[in-house]
Enzyme design. Structure first.
Site: not given
Length: 271
Positions: A70, A129-132
């Site tokens: 992403k 959470g900390s992703g895209g």
């Protein structure tokens, strides 16, 4: 009736580390219902640059982008729609005669679902959470008026970066934390080792007012099952997946299906 596949058939696709079936089934079902000369196919790749070059060179109309591509895909595109530029994350590519533009329909889907929910914008939230996808959700929360929240991520660098980007707090773990709105943006609850795990402790679920899980398969994660059992309103990942896929469909085809057609395609995609 959908025309048979031929030289004029337009191809749409997706790129993911672990391709699923929801997008392919959803889009192809709508092509069938609307008689559109399109076909949709899921792919994975170990060469993102070549894959994006193929989209441009072969005239592929659109491409859904999933993790881990992403952010990495951005330098390979010609421009970004404001939905993607605001969060530096792309989940959709639209090809207009060789010009590739990145969009983020995850962001718009979450924003629309938050607008339709009863979640109190003056109250704090916890986002795990900390992703895209977490970036898209955090941006949608901020732009929806949620001023106070905590990003929970074991990766301190990623967690602090995401929290700082949108003016929220960071914590390493959900233990001991409660908030009226709980949002899971991790794979917890999906198939695999964490399939039966709760994204939030039972006491946090009991204390919340709204539970939101972006996991689309299964639609009813352990977190949402527990929240429903406690009488809490929920927002499901299946709703997110359907809305974002619908936005992609409209971008690719210029056609807006009816609510009944969308419901049909979503049910077919779950099957």
């Amino acid at each position: 009736m959908k025309p048979p596949i031929g030289r004029d058939t337009r191809l749409c696709m997706s790129l993911a580390a672990r391709p699923g079936n929801f997008g392919s089934r959803f889009h192809n079902r709508l092509y069938e219902l609307l008689g559109l000369d399109y076909v949709y196919k899921a792919f994975t790749t170990t060469d993102l640059t070549a894959a994006i070059g193929g989209i441009r060179a072969l005239g592929i109309r659109g491409c859904a982008i999933s993790m881990p591509f992403k952010e990495a895909v951005i330098p390979l595109l010609d421009g970004l729609d404001p939905s993607a530029a605001a969060i530096d994350s792309v989940n959709t590519i639209v090809n207009d005669d060789g010009v590739l533009t990145g969009h983020n329909t995850d962001y718009s889907a979450v924003r629309d679902l938050l607008a339709a929910s009863d979640a109190d914008r003056a109250a704090p939230f916890i986002l795990r959470g900390s992703g895209g996808m977490a970036k898209a959700v955090a941006a949608a929360l901020r732009d929806s008026g949620f001023a106070t929240g905590t990003i929970v991520a074991r990766n301190e660098g990623a967690g602090r970066a995401l929290a700082g980007l949108y003016g929220y707090d960071w914590a390493a773990d959900v233990a001991g934390l409660t908030a009226p709105l709980l949002v899971n943006v991790t794979p917890i609850g999906m198939a695999g080792a964490d399939a039966d795990a709760l994204a939030f402790p039972p006491e946090a679920i009991a204390a919340c007012a709204t539970a939101f899980d972006v996991v689309a398969i299964p639609a009813e994660t352990p977190f949402l099952i527990a929240a429903r059992a406690a009488g809490k309103p929920v927002v499901t990942g299946e709703q997110v997946a359907t809305l974002q896929a619908l936005a992609q469909f409209v971008l690719y085809t210029g056609v807006t299906p009816t609510k009944a057609q969308v419901a049909d395609a979503a049910a077919f995609a779950r099957g």
